[in-house]
Design a protein around this motif. Structure first.
Motif, mmCIF file in Angstrom:
data_model
loop_
_atom_site.group_PDB
_atom_site.id
_atom_site.type_symbol
_atom_site.label_atom_id
_atom_site.label_comp_id
_atom_site.label_asym_id
_atom_site.label_seq_id
_atom_site.Cartn_x
_atom_site.Cartn_y
_atom_site.Cartn_z
ATOM 1 N N ALA A 1 0.833 -1.211 0.000
ATOM 2 C CA ALA A 1 0.000 0.000 0.000
ATOM 3 C C ALA A 1 0.860 1.251 0.000
ATOM 4 O O ALA A 1 0.564 2.244 -0.700
ATOM 5 C CB ALA A 1 -0.940 -0.003 1.193
ATOM 6 N N THR A 2 1.948 1.186 0.785
ATOM 7 C CA THR A 2 2.864 2.339 0.798
ATOM 8 C C THR A 2 3.524 2.533 -0.554
ATOM 9 O O THR A 2 3.637 3.662 -1.057
ATOM 10 C CB THR A 2 3.942 2.131 1.881
ATOM 11 O OG1 THR A 2 3.295 1.943 3.156
ATOM 12 C CG2 THR A 2 4.871 3.320 1.953
ATOM 13 N N LEU B 1 3.926 5.277 -5.735
ATOM 14 C CA LEU B 1 3.823 5.222 -7.189
ATOM 15 C C LEU B 1 2.720 6.131 -7.708
ATOM 16 O O LEU B 1 2.865 6.794 -8.740
ATOM 17 C CB LEU B 1 3.564 3.766 -7.629
ATOM 18 C CG LEU B 1 4.727 2.795 -7.458
ATOM 19 C CD1 LEU B 1 4.287 1.370 -7.820
ATOM 20 C CD2 LEU B 1 5.897 3.206 -8.341
ATOM 21 N N THR B 2 1.603 6.122 -6.971
ATOM 22 C CA THR B 2 0.508 7.012 -7.377
ATOM 23 C C THR B 2 0.926 8.470 -7.309
ATOM 24 O O THR B 2 0.620 9.273 -8.201
ATOM 25 C CB THR B 2 -0.710 6.762 -6.488
ATOM 26 O OG1 THR B 2 -1.120 5.383 -6.586
ATOM 27 C CG2 THR B 2 -1.870 7.656 -6.891
ATOM 28 N N LYS B 3 1.638 8.828 -6.245
ATOM 29 C CA LYS B 3 2.118 10.203 -6.102
ATOM 30 C C LYS B 3 3.101 10.556 -7.208
ATOM 31 O O LYS B 3 3.048 11.649 -7.793
ATOM 32 C CB LYS B 3 2.767 10.362 -4.732
ATOM 33 C CG LYS B 3 3.233 11.774 -4.446
ATOM 34 C CD LYS B 3 3.836 11.865 -3.047
ATOM 35 C CE LYS B 3 4.313 13.279 -2.775
ATOM 36 N NZ LYS B 3 4.906 13.401 -1.408
ATOM 37 N N LEU C 1 3.263 9.112 -10.141
ATOM 38 C CA LEU C 1 2.523 9.176 -11.384
ATOM 39 C C LEU C 1 1.759 10.488 -11.512
ATOM 40 O O LEU C 1 1.721 11.098 -12.589
ATOM 41 C CB LEU C 1 1.562 7.984 -11.464
ATOM 42 C CG LEU C 1 0.708 7.893 -12.743
ATOM 43 C CD1 LEU C 1 1.603 7.747 -13.972
ATOM 44 C CD2 LEU C 1 -0.258 6.722 -12.644
ATOM 45 N N GLN C 2 1.166 10.909 -10.423
ATOM 46 C CA GLN C 2 0.453 12.178 -10.446
ATOM 47 C C GLN C 2 1.406 13.347 -10.724
ATOM 48 O O GLN C 2 1.070 14.271 -11.470
ATOM 49 C CB GLN C 2 -0.284 12.385 -9.117
ATOM 50 C CG GLN C 2 -1.447 11.432 -8.896
ATOM 51 C CD GLN C 2 -2.086 11.607 -7.534
ATOM 52 O OE1 GLN C 2 -1.564 12.317 -6.665
ATOM 53 N NE2 GLN C 2 -3.235 10.937 -7.326
ATOM 54 N N GLN C 3 2.597 13.291 -10.092
ATOM 55 C CA GLN C 3 3.583 14.356 -10.339
ATOM 56 C C GLN C 3 4.039 14.347 -11.793
ATOM 57 O O GLN C 3 4.184 15.411 -12.418
ATOM 58 C CB GLN C 3 4.782 14.164 -9.398
ATOM 59 C CG GLN C 3 5.844 15.239 -9.510
ATOM 60 C CD GLN C 3 5.352 16.591 -9.025
ATOM 61 O OE1 GLN C 3 4.367 16.662 -8.278
ATOM 62 N NE2 GLN C 3 6.010 17.654 -9.468
ATOM 63 N N ALA C 4 4.258 13.144 -12.344
ATOM 64 C CA ALA C 4 4.665 13.043 -13.742
ATOM 65 C C ALA C 4 3.561 13.550 -14.665
ATOM 66 O O ALA C 4 3.829 14.235 -15.662
ATOM 67 C CB ALA C 4 5.037 11.604 -14.075
ATOM 68 N N GLN C 5 2.315 13.180 -14.321
ATOM 69 C CA GLN C 5 1.201 13.654 -15.135
ATOM 70 C C GLN C 5 1.077 15.174 -15.065
ATOM 71 O O GLN C 5 0.794 15.836 -16.069
ATOM 72 C CB GLN C 5 -0.090 12.990 -14.658
ATOM 73 C CG GLN C 5 -1.309 13.329 -15.501
ATOM 74 C CD GLN C 5 -1.174 12.819 -16.923
ATOM 75 O OE1 GLN C 5 -0.689 11.704 -17.154
ATOM 76 N NE2 GLN C 5 -1.595 13.635 -17.889
ATOM 77 N N ARG C 6 1.308 15.731 -13.881
ATOM 78 C CA ARG C 6 1.251 17.185 -13.730
ATOM 79 C C ARG C 6 2.340 17.858 -14.560
ATOM 80 O O ARG C 6 2.089 18.849 -15.252
ATOM 81 C CB ARG C 6 1.388 17.552 -12.255
ATOM 82 C CG ARG C 6 1.499 19.055 -12.024
ATOM 83 C CD ARG C 6 1.530 19.387 -10.531
ATOM 84 N NE ARG C 6 1.816 20.793 -10.334
ATOM 85 C CZ ARG C 6 0.929 21.777 -10.490
ATOM 86 N NH1 ARG C 6 -0.321 21.474 -10.857
ATOM 87 N NH2 ARG C 6 1.273 23.026 -10.283
#
Length: 433
Positions: free
Chosen positions: A35-36, A41-43, A45-50
């Motif tokens: 989960a961590t 990874l989600t964070k 990915l979100q930063q990369a998407q931003r």
């Protein structure tokens, strides 16, 4: 430490219960770790998407706003700050470095294209103006030759009208040539300031509306005569064109400690504060003139005056308002542009007449010859007039001065007939009546 304590406690329990508990704890630990990791990874990915969205937005802004604005300012000859990105988060990234390199390359390419376009425009304008000036001068020489051959007042009046139009066309060609980097193209002798102003009057269409007050005694240096004539002519033409046809354009002189000012007042519509500031900027001549950046319609007169003022060291201003609500133009010539007046020399004819009278011991009234000073001799009505200088056989006719007709050719025709009369037989003289 908490996981070790839990493992030790489970080891003390029953083997079956302990095995199940160990498996549960391990599952929970694995699930927590995953989960961590998923959160990280989600964070990420979100930063990369931003960042990807920011790059897309920056590329769109670069293509739609920054590059066109940069090209426009470069073509206009002004500076443009193309370093600031839209999103500060992109500073220091590889993308920002690549964007900076792209902007530098684009700016260099645009500047080179602008320079080449300006050079091509200047070359084309200079070629056209040189050809035009040559044709105008050839036409003026033909007019001068015609005036030398004819003494009919109607022919002379028409010839002077054509010559006057040619002088205005030549003046416009000179101004355009100046903006393209050419020189005025005429070298004059040291000339009285009054004749310089009259020379400017003779090159405008509405010369009859100009009223000159004052008789300054200063002489303008030869290298500045033609530039001042052009500047005064453009200011007078602007004053006459932007005022009512029935009003006068007043010209007078103001002597100061540092030089002499030529004041031109008109009774026109005047200038708005914005237009006056823009005209003053053009007349200062501090900004480089680029033919590819002229407005539509271009203000060639003020631009040409600014080039002349900056090149030859005099000042021109339209910052004041005339007493009649129009425009007051001031051409200030500092002391360094003037030269000492030449010593007066007695005409040769008067010297010979004086010698013959002295030898015979008699005396008689002898009219004194008029003194023609400078390239612009003056007629009885105060306007410059054409000289009819004698020339040797085979010598080409002199360059005609730019003076419009002032009397319909009648006085000049009478003068020509009078000069020819002593050389004609009685029969020929009767035929000329």
């Amino acid at each position: 430490m908490t996981a070790l304590i839990q493992d030790a406690a489970l080891a003390l329990l029953a083997p079956g219960f302990a095995g199940a508990s160990v498996a549960a704890v391990r599952y929970r630990r694995t699930a927590h770790r995953r989960a961590t990791e998923n959160a990280e990874l989600t964070k990420t990915l979100q930063q990369a998407q931003r960042l990807a969205d920011l790059r897309d937005q920056e590329l769109q802004h670069l293509a739609r706003k920054r590059l066109p604005a940069m090209a426009e300012t470069l073509w206009a000859g002004t500076s443009h700050n193309a370093r600031q990105a839209v999103h500060p988060e992109l500073f220091g990234t590889v993308f920002a470095q690549a964007e900076e390199e792209l902007l530098q390359f684009f700016g260099s390419l645009t500047e080179q294209a602008s320079t080449r376009a300006e050079q091509a425009a200047r070359a084309a304008v200079q070629s056209v103006t040189r050809a035009l000036q040559a044709l105008v001068y050839e036409q003026q020489r033909a007019i001068s030759s015609m005036i030398e051959r004819h003494d009919d007042e109607k022919v002379l009046a028409d010839a002077y009208e054509i010559d006057h139009a040619c002088s205005q066309l030549a003046r416009k060609a000179q101004i355009v040539g100046l903006l393209a980097g050419a020189w005025p193209g005429r070298q004059r002798d040291d000339t009285p300031l009054l004749d310089v102003v009259r020379g400017g009057v003779s090159r405008i269409r509405d010369y009859r509306r100009v009223r000159i007050t004052g008789e300054p005694t200063e002489y303008v240096g030869s290298n500045v005569v033609e530039p001042v004539v052009l500047a005064v002519a453009e200011l007078l033409d602007n004053a006459a064109r932007n005022s009512q046809p029935g009003t006068a354009v007043e010209v007078y002189f103001v002597h100061a400690h540092n030089g002499v000012s030529i004041i031109i007042d008109d009774a026109g519509i005047g200038l708005t504060p914005e237009t006056r500031a823009d005209a003053q900027r053009l007349l200062a001549g501090k900004e480089p003139v680029r033919l590819t950046q002229l407005r539509n319609p271009p203000r060639l007169g003020f631009l040409g005056i600014g080039v002349l003022a900056e090149r030859y060291g005099f000042r021109v201003s339209v910052a004041q308002q005339s007493d009649h609500g129009g425009v007051r133009a001031i051409v200030h010539l500092h002391r360094g542009l003037f030269v000492p007046a030449p010593a007066p020399a007695a005409p040769q004819a008067q010297q010979q007449a004086g010698g013959s009278l002295a030898s015979s011991g008699g005396s008689r009234d002898t009219p004194s010859a008029p003194q023609n000073t400078g390239p612009y001799p003056v007629a009885d009505d105060g306007l410059p007039m054409r000289r009819r200088a004698k020339r040797r056989h085979g010598q080409p006719p002199a360059q005609p001065s730019s003076q419009p007709p002032t009397d319909g050719g009648r006085n000049l025709a009478a003068f020509i007939r009078g000069t020819r009369a002593p050389h004609l037989s009685p029969t020929d003289e009767e035929n000329t009546q």
